[in-house]
Structures are given as C-alpha cells and as structure tokens.
Design a protein around this motif. Structure first.
Motif, PDB file in Angstrom:
ATOM      1  N   GLU A 148     -12.370  12.101  17.434  1.00  0.00           N
ATOM      2  CA  GLU A 148     -12.786  13.209  18.185  1.00  0.00           C
ATOM      3  C   GLU A 148     -13.728  14.063  17.577  1.00  0.00           C
ATOM      4  OE1 GLU A 148      -8.949  15.065  18.321  1.00  0.00           O
ATOM      5  OE2 GLU A 148      -7.746  13.149  19.310  1.00  0.00           O
ATOM      6  N   ALA A 149     -14.564  13.937  16.619  1.00  0.00           N
ATOM      7  CA  ALA A 149     -15.483  14.487  16.191  1.00  0.00           C
ATOM      8  C   ALA A 149     -15.077  15.879  15.516  1.00  0.00           C
ATOM      9  CB  ALA A 149     -16.533  14.707  17.274  1.00  0.00           C
ATOM     10  N   TRP A 150     -13.943  15.851  14.839  1.00  0.00           N
ATOM     11  CA  TRP A 150     -13.629  17.102  14.063  1.00  0.00           C
ATOM     12  C   TRP A 150     -13.269  16.526  12.612  1.00  0.00           C
ATOM     13  CZ3 TRP A 150      -8.750  16.653  11.798  1.00  0.00           C
ATOM     14  CH2 TRP A 150      -7.869  16.020  12.395  1.00  0.00           C
ATOM     15  N   SER A 151     -13.437  17.194  11.521  1.00  0.00           N
ATOM     16  CA  SER A 151     -13.479  16.776  10.139  1.00  0.00           C
ATOM     17  C   SER A 151     -12.958  17.641   9.430  1.00  0.00           C
ATOM     18  CB  SER A 151     -14.793  16.082   9.720  1.00  0.00           C
ATOM     19  OG  SER A 151     -15.663  17.255   9.315  1.00  0.00           O
ATOM     20  N   MET A 152     -12.124  17.230   8.433  1.00  0.00           N
ATOM     21  CA  MET A 152     -11.669  18.046   7.239  1.00  0.00           C
ATOM     22  C   MET A 152     -11.892  17.352   5.997  1.00  0.00           C
ATOM     23  SD  MET A 152      -7.529  17.643   7.633  1.00  0.00           S
ATOM     24  CE  MET A 152      -6.818  16.157   7.229  1.00  0.00           C
ATOM     25  N   VAL A 153     -11.396  18.080   4.943  1.00  0.00           N
ATOM     26  CA  VAL A 153     -11.406  17.471   3.573  1.00  0.00           C
ATOM     27  C   VAL A 153      -9.960  17.777   2.836  1.00  0.00           C
ATOM     28  CG1 VAL A 153     -12.440  17.592   1.173  1.00  0.00           C
ATOM     29  CG2 VAL A 153     -13.981  18.052   3.264  1.00  0.00           C
ATOM     30  N   ALA A 154      -9.437  16.936   2.282  1.00  0.00           N
ATOM     31  CA  ALA A 154      -8.352  16.709   2.036  1.00  0.00           C
ATOM     32  C   ALA A 154      -8.096  16.079   0.574  1.00  0.00           C
ATOM     33  CB  ALA A 154      -7.069  15.989   2.994  1.00  0.00           C
ATOM     34  N   PRO A 155      -7.136  16.857  -0.339  1.00  0.00           N
ATOM     35  CA  PRO A 155      -6.813  16.331  -1.585  1.00  0.00           C
ATOM     36  C   PRO A 155      -5.592  15.385  -1.525  1.00  0.00           C
ATOM     37  CG  PRO A 155      -6.057  18.719  -1.660  1.00  0.00           C
ATOM     38  CD  PRO A 155      -6.501  18.218  -0.081  1.00  0.00           C
ATOM     39  N   TRP A 156      -5.873  14.198  -1.086  1.00  0.00           N
ATOM     40  CA  TRP A 156      -4.743  13.266  -1.038  1.00  0.00           C
ATOM     41  C   TRP A 156      -4.419  12.910  -2.410  1.00  0.00           C
ATOM     42  CZ3 TRP A 156      -3.637  13.382   3.894  1.00  0.00           C
ATOM     43  CH2 TRP A 156      -4.358  13.497   4.799  1.00  0.00           C
ATOM     44  N   PHE A 157      -2.969  12.490  -2.499  1.00  0.00           N
ATOM     45  CA  PHE A 157      -2.386  12.177  -3.572  1.00  0.00           C
ATOM     46  C   PHE A 157      -1.540  10.805  -3.502  1.00  0.00           C
ATOM     47  CE2 PHE A 157       1.034  12.354  -6.860  1.00  0.00           C
ATOM     48  CZ  PHE A 157       0.270  12.644  -8.135  1.00  0.00           C
ATOM     49  N   GLY A 158      -1.925   9.711  -4.125  1.00  0.00           N
ATOM     50  CA  GLY A 158      -1.338   8.468  -3.815  1.00  0.00           C
ATOM     51  C   GLY A 158      -1.811   7.159  -4.643  1.00  0.00           C
ATOM     52  N   TYR A 159      -1.622   6.035  -4.292  1.00  0.00           N
ATOM     53  CA  TYR A 159      -1.918   4.772  -4.884  1.00  0.00           C
ATOM     54  C   TYR A 159      -2.855   4.092  -4.290  1.00  0.00           C
ATOM     55  CZ  TYR A 159       2.612   6.243  -6.867  1.00  0.00           C
ATOM     56  OH  TYR A 159       3.762   6.854  -7.450  1.00  0.00           O
ATOM     57  N   PRO A 160      -3.727   3.477  -5.075  1.00  0.00           N
ATOM     58  CA  PRO A 160      -4.857   2.408  -4.602  1.00  0.00           C
ATOM     59  C   PRO A 160      -3.829   1.208  -3.961  1.00  0.00           C
ATOM     60  CG  PRO A 160      -5.501   3.141  -6.683  1.00  0.00           C
ATOM     61  CD  PRO A 160      -4.098   3.482  -6.334  1.00  0.00           C
ATOM     62  N   LEU A 161      -4.398   1.028  -2.506  1.00  0.00           N
ATOM     63  CA  LEU A 161      -3.599  -0.071  -1.981  1.00  0.00           C
ATOM     64  C   LEU A 161      -3.638  -1.504  -2.589  1.00  0.00           C
ATOM     65  CD1 LEU A 161      -2.093  -1.280   0.564  1.00  0.00           C
ATOM     66  CD2 LEU A 161      -4.394  -1.413   1.806  1.00  0.00           C
ATOM     67  N   ARG A 162      -4.885  -1.623  -3.267  1.00  0.00           N
ATOM     68  CA  ARG A 162      -5.175  -2.872  -3.934  1.00  0.00           C
ATOM     69  C   ARG A 162      -4.077  -2.996  -5.074  1.00  0.00           C
ATOM     70  NH1 ARG A 162     -10.877  -2.980  -6.372  1.00  0.00           N
ATOM     71  NH2 ARG A 162     -10.000  -4.588  -7.768  1.00  0.00           N
ATOM     72  N   ASP A 163      -3.663  -2.004  -5.921  1.00  0.00           N
ATOM     73  CA  ASP A 163      -2.708  -2.144  -7.047  1.00  0.00           C
ATOM     74  C   ASP A 163      -1.399  -2.698  -6.297  1.00  0.00           C
ATOM     75  OD1 ASP A 163      -4.765  -1.103  -8.517  1.00  0.00           O
ATOM     76  OD2 ASP A 163      -3.527   0.928  -8.738  1.00  0.00           O
ATOM     77  N   VAL A 164      -0.993  -2.098  -5.066  1.00  0.00           N
ATOM     78  CA  VAL A 164       0.233  -2.740  -4.444  1.00  0.00           C
ATOM     79  C   VAL A 164       0.176  -4.151  -3.908  1.00  0.00           C
ATOM     80  CG1 VAL A 164       1.968  -2.170  -2.617  1.00  0.00           C
ATOM     81  CG2 VAL A 164       0.883  -0.270  -3.827  1.00  0.00           C
ATOM     82  N   ILE A 165      -0.904  -4.490  -3.349  1.00  0.00           N
ATOM     83  CA  ILE A 165      -1.209  -5.750  -2.900  1.00  0.00           C
ATOM     84  C   ILE A 165      -1.225  -6.842  -3.942  1.00  0.00           C
ATOM     85  CG2 ILE A 165      -3.029  -7.090  -1.815  1.00  0.00           C
ATOM     86  CD1 ILE A 165      -3.759  -4.904   0.117  1.00  0.00           C
ATOM     87  N   LYS A 166      -1.847  -6.403  -5.115  1.00  0.00           N
ATOM     88  CA  LYS A 166      -1.947  -7.319  -6.151  1.00  0.00           C
ATOM     89  C   LYS A 166      -0.712  -7.664  -6.912  1.00  0.00           C
ATOM     90  CE  LYS A 166      -6.338  -6.094  -8.317  1.00  0.00           C
ATOM     91  NZ  LYS A 166      -6.858  -4.975  -9.459  1.00  0.00           N
ATOM     92  N   ARG A 167       0.285  -6.625  -6.641  1.00  0.00           N
ATOM     93  CA  ARG A 167       1.657  -7.041  -7.252  1.00  0.00           C
ATOM     94  C   ARG A 167       2.569  -7.908  -6.158  1.00  0.00           C
ATOM     95  NH1 ARG A 167       5.494  -1.696  -8.092  1.00  0.00           N
ATOM     96  NH2 ARG A 167       4.217  -1.685 -10.019  1.00  0.00           N
ATOM     97  N   LEU A 168       1.968  -7.778  -4.802  1.00  0.00           N
ATOM     98  CA  LEU A 168       2.888  -8.545  -3.831  1.00  0.00           C
ATOM     99  C   LEU A 168       2.374 -10.142  -3.801  1.00  0.00           C
ATOM    100  CD1 LEU A 168       2.900  -5.800  -1.089  1.00  0.00           C
ATOM    101  CD2 LEU A 168       4.684  -6.611  -2.489  1.00  0.00           C
ATOM    102  N   GLU A 169       1.175 -10.208  -4.135  1.00  0.00           N
ATOM    103  CA  GLU A 169       0.410 -11.702  -4.500  1.00  0.00           C
ATOM    104  C   GLU A 169       0.292 -12.235  -3.163  1.00  0.00           C
ATOM    105  OE1 GLU A 169       1.779 -14.055  -8.048  1.00  0.00           O
ATOM    106  OE2 GLU A 169       2.956 -12.284  -8.393  1.00  0.00           O
ATOM    107  N   PRO A 170      -0.438 -11.741  -2.170  1.00  0.00           N
ATOM    108  CA  PRO A 170      -0.980 -12.724  -1.085  1.00  0.00           C
ATOM    109  C   PRO A 170      -1.384 -13.820  -1.242  1.00  0.00           C
ATOM    110  CG  PRO A 170      -2.275 -10.759  -1.243  1.00  0.00           C
ATOM    111  CD  PRO A 170      -1.359 -10.666  -2.252  1.00  0.00           C
TER     112      PRO A 170
END
Lengths: 299, 210
Positions: A122-144
């Motif tokens: 919608e053409a608004w924006s913000m900056v946020a300090p997210w805290f989390g886990y790289p999705l790749r780390d989770v995907i690697k352990r699930l072994e697709p």
C-alpha cells in the motif's frame, strides 16, 4: 497447563525501549556495531539511516485481516489469539514430516536480531528490529527432498481465535509461498520477536515470516503449516485480486500497482514520501535470484 | 422571531460552526500529533468522507422540505453545498501537496491513468461549477438553466461514492453504506409531489359558532 502468554512474562524480563537504545549506543561506542556480531557484512546498508520505528508504531499499525480490516483492529482484537501451546505441521516433500511445537522446531538454533526495512504494497513503510531464526536453518534440519521446489505456509484457521475469519473478506486460511531459493536466502527470517520481546499477537505471534525484499503481504503471520511442494503454491492476495498482487511481490519502484504508483513510499508517521528502492534496498543480495526474469510479468 | 430570522440568526451560524468543526479537528490533530500512523492517508480519508457526508446532508434538504412542508429550508442548501465542495477541495489539496508534492505533471498522469482518481477529479470539477454558479447573481443570470445545471449534484454525489468504493483494497462495507444512503436520497425524489401536498382542510365552521 501453564500457558505463558506475553502478558505473563515478568516485566523484569522485558527490555524497555529506552534501555534497548542505550545498550545499542553502548555497543556502538565499543565500535562493535550491529553487523559485525552477526557475520553478515553489508546486510544493514546505510546503518545509521535504519533506525527502527517505535514499538508503538510497529505493534499498533498492522494489516492482519484475521483480526479486522482496519489498521488498528489487530491491536484491539488480537488478544483472542493463544500463541502457546502452538504447533506447526511440516508436510510434503520432506524427510521429517511431523507436527512440531513452536519451541521444538527452533530448539538448538541461534536466534538473531535483524533490523529490516518493511515495505507494504500500500506504499507505506517502516523499519523494525525483528528477532528470529533464519528460515534456512530450520529448512536444513527438516531435510526437504529434491522435488521440493517451493515452500508453502499456512496461517491458523480458527474463527474463535481469529474473529476476522468470520467474514469472507479473504479466502481463509491465509496462504503464502516462496520459491526454495528465496526460502533458503539468508535474509529470510522466521520471526518470533520484536525489540527482543516475544512478538505480539497483532504482529503474527508466535511465529511469522519476514522477507524484507518483498511486499509485506508475503510475510505471512501466525504460521501453523509449512509444506514443501513441487508446484508454485497459491497465495491469498493473488487469489483475491490476481491483476493487483502476484506471487513474487518483490518490492519494485518501476512496476506500479494498477491503482497507485510504487515509485515512492511514505514512512509511517511522516508527511512526505521518499523513493522506494529496488528490492527494498536489498538488491545487492537478492537480485541474482531473479536474473533473466521479466519482473513486470512476474510482479 | 420569524422563520426567516430563525434561519439567519440561529440555523446558519450553527451550520457554520458544525461545518468548520471537522476542519478544526484535523488542524488540531495535525498540530498536536494526533493523526494516525499514516497521517496523510488519515487526513485524506477523513476529509473525503466529510465531503460526502455533507453532500448527503445537502441532498437531504429537499426530502426534508417536502416532508416538513417548510420551504424556508431551501435557504440552507447553498451553504451546505459549499461546505461539501470546500471539504472536497481540502481533500484534493492534501493529495496534491503531500502525495504529488505539487507536481501538476504527476497530477495529469494520475488523473489519466487511475480510474478512481479520474472519477474523483471529475467530481471536484463538477462541484467547482456548482460552487461558481451558486451566488445570487449567477442564479439570476442563468435563470431556468440554473436548475438543470445544478442537477449535476446527483452525478457528483454518485461519482464521489464510486471514487470512495474504487479506492478500497478489499473491505467495501463503508462505501456500500454510503451508496445505500445516496440511493435512498435519490429514490425519495421519485415519490410524486402530491403525496406531500397538505391534507384537504375540513370545511371551516361558520363564523360565530364555536
């Protein structure tokens, strides 16, 4: 059963925003900066320009139609969501399909803080300090498996916890998807916190996606299912208005939404717009994913 | 106080005060930081809705006049219509200043390219014509044509609702409510005038007999 809700967390465990900033200044004064500690040089771009918006802005202005279509509806209504206990079903072309609790799926992984630009379609924006886990780390352990070309995500479907789902304003449950290389990109995050606190319900508790180079609607909230698939998954807004919202939804100032320009964006709280950056400013890291693709056709 | 005096001394000042209240609220919110997180969108939505609501009140004068059989209400119509135009103009000005940064090239581009803006801008032009022909001397000058000209308020109102509807992302409940209100106001005008004619008076009792 003892269910720990964000409101039950003792206030001593919560970093006040002011202290957060003073710690940050302290780190900066030691010359550590943010990027160095995370081993992702160049990630932060012009770091001094990337000052996160306030907690009140980030948690008070949300598109989360499961709690109402107004921007202040999620904050007012999301108290009905119970983010614990929470399970995530992993399905499809994967070696370890199972139903994981949200705590187990991240067990042993190292959470990271990422200060990202967030650009809404919608053409608004913000900056946020997210805290989390790289999705790749989770995907690697699930072994697709080798047939896993895409990852599909599904939000909780429960009109009791999510009263907005009683109206069919969108096809429920909300679904989203990423190409496997997008999902494996180091920028892509499974987010569980903001400002070092548990992510509030209105921002997608207990776990949401954060894909900073794509429009916000790609960053699906309150995820209950991760499915590895061979075909490109559907995504909710592309189902709702296929001429206005696509699967890729990369931030692109050169491709307008049919009803408004995407060349500029208005940072929350500000009167004037600023230019929107290609791939939301993350082009040096993600542009290669789309080499040779017609981004006008694949909007 | 006669009815004409009541309108001039009480009703019109009240309309002025009520009509300026939304603007006062916006100025206050602007100056004290009480606008929402997307301040420009908030101001645009607020002034746009205000313009439509006042336009509906303007269109309610005729039904009200017929039902109450108070013809003097007609004296309020011009003032209300001008307030509707004023909020439309403020709405447009906010868009021009904060969204287009006073670029008339961008304005032309947006008006040509985006249907909901084409409609919204057309409505503003229609209302400008109505506002420009609202003074007494213009009414006299245009004579009978004035009435036909001012029927374009119906078109402007319908265009305003369409503009509102088209600007929505997905949730169209509020514009549909506006459309229903407008439909009611327009359909009322189809009711034959004789329905509102004063009831036949009973034969007067002969003088002197009580």
């Amino acid at each position: 059963m003892l269910i720990r809700r964000p409101s039950d967390i003792p206030s001593s465990d919560i970093t006040p925003e002011s202290l957060y900033w003073s710690r940050r200044d302290w780190l900066a004064s030691l010359g550590l900066g943010l990027a160095g500690g995370l081993g992702l040089p160049g990630l932060w771009g012009a770091q001094d320009q990337l000052k996160p918006d306030s907690w009140d802005i980030i948690t008070g202005y949300n598109n989360f139609y499961e709690f109402g279509t107004g921007k202040d509806d999620p904050k007012a209504n999301a108290h009905t969501l119970r983010p614990r206990p929470w399970s995530i079903a992993v399905e499809g072309e994967v070696k370890r399909p199972a139903v994981y609790s949200v705590d187990d799926i991240f067990k042993g992984l190292t959470p990271q803080e990422r200060i990202y630009r967030h650009r809404c379609v919608e053409a608004w924006s913000m900056v946020a300090p997210w805290f989390g886990y790289p999705l790749r780390d989770v995907i690697k352990r699930l072994e697709p498996g080798s047939k896993a070309k895409y990852v599909e995500f599904v939000t909780l479907l429960d009109p009791v916890q999510m009263p907005g789902q009683r109206r069919s304003v969108l096809d429920w449950p909300y679904v989203e998807g990423l190409r496997m290389d997008e999902a494996m990109h180091p920028l892509t995050l499974l987010t569980v916190g903001i400002y070092g606190k548990p992510i509030p319900n209105q921002n997608g508790a207990p776990v949401r996606l954060t894909v900073p180079w794509k429009y916000g609607f790609k960053s699906i909230k309150s995820i209950v299912k991760i499915r590895f698939v061979e075909q490109q998954p559907h995504n909710t807004w592309a189902i709702a208005a296929p001429d206005e919202y696509g699967f890729y939804a990369n931030v692109n100032p050169n491709v307008d939404h049919p009803r408004w320009s995407q060349a500029k964006e208005r940072p929350l709280g500000q009167l004037f717009k600023k230019p929107t950056l290609m791939f939301n400013g993350y082009g040096d890291q993600v542009a290669s994913l789309y080499a040779g693709m017609d981004l006008r056709a694949n909007f | 106080m006669t009815e004409a005096q009541l309108i001039r001394r009480v009703v019109k000042p009240v309309i002025w005060l009520a009509g300026l209240t939304p603007l006062g609220y916006q100025v206050w919110a602007f100056l004290t930081g009480h606008l929402e997180a997307e301040p420009v969108k908030g101001m645009e939505h607020f002034t746009g809705r205000t313009a439509l609501v006042i336009l509906f009140i303007t269109l309610a004068i005729t039904p009200l006049r017929r039902v109450t059989r108070r013809n003097s209400l007609i004296k309020l119509r011009r003032l209300l219509g001008l307030f509707a135009f004023f909020y439309g103009l403020v709405h447009f000005t906010i868009f021009l200043v904060f969204d287009l940064e006073l670029s008339f090239g961008d304005l032309a581009h947006e008006v040509m390219k985006r249907p909901y803006i084409t409609v919204g801008f057309s409505v503003l032009l229609l209302l400008s014509v109505l506002a420009a022909t609202s003074p007494q001397f213009m009414v006299r000058k245009l004579g009978k044509r004035w009435q036909s000209l001012h029927r374009i308020i119906y078109l402007a109102a319908a265009g305003g609702v369409l503009h509102f509807l088209w600007a929505q992302k997905k949730d169209i409940r509020l514009p549909l409510i506006y459309a229903a209100v407008l439909a009611g106001l327009l359909l009322f005008r189809l009711i034959p005038l004789r329905v509102f004619a004063p009831p036949a008076r009973p034969a007067r009792t002969p003088a002197g007999v009580r």
